[in-house]
Design a protein around this motif. Structure first.
Motif: not given
Length: 165
Positions: A16, A18, A20, A76, A109
């Motif tokens: 993942v 941030c 995503s 992600a 995310s």
């Protein structure tokens, strides 16, 4: 030699970033993926082939290239299960499930859409995660070797196109 049921734990973290926006969830990584330490690594799994086709890119061959691909596409990856009892890599044999904590991935995310790969992942998401996330998941057919006989490549690609919205 027949496979025996065994207790397995998820052996690698979610992928993942941030930024995503799309989360694709499987059930539990295959034995091969657990050995290698990344998602959809069985050589006959069509996940990377399908994603590459819908984004019109080369199939990423290394884990680093796969991560770069996912980052650029704001995707992600994780699974619904943290640990369970399973026979080989058979979703139908899964029992004694301890689910993952999806809140940790959602907090770090910008996830707007969630997709599940396979019927088992969808059922697990509905049972363990939806009530906590309140994000409706969309079912996608599994790209695993156990399921690919049920789908032509073109059908998988067409179905997975909705990820690219």
């Amino acid at each position: 030699m027949k496979s025996k049921e065994e207790f397995v734990e998820h052996t690698f973290p979610p992928y993942v970033n941030c930024d995503s926006e799309v989360l694709i969830l499987g059930s539990m990584p295959s034995r091969k993926s657990r050995e290698i330490g990344f998602y959809y690594m069985h050589p006959q799994n069509k996940f990377w082939k399908v994603l590459s086709k819908i984004y019109e890119e080369e199939i990423p061959e290394t884990i680093e290239k796969k991560k770069d691909f996912l980052k650029r596409k704001k995707i992600a990856l994780w699974d619904c299960i943290d640990c369970c009892v399973i026979k080989a890599s058979s979703d139908s044999s899964i029992k004694q499930v301890i689910p993952t904590d999806l809140n940790s991935i959602l907090e770090q995310s910008n996830i707007k859409r969630i997709y599940t790969t396979g019927k088992k992942a969808y059922a697990l998401y509905e049972k363990y995660h939806y009530e906590k996330t309140h994000i409706k998941a969309e079912y996608l057919p599994s790209t695993s070797p156990a399921n690919i006989a049920n789908y032509k490549d073109e059908d998988l690609i067409e179905t997975y196109r909705r990820i690219k919205k």
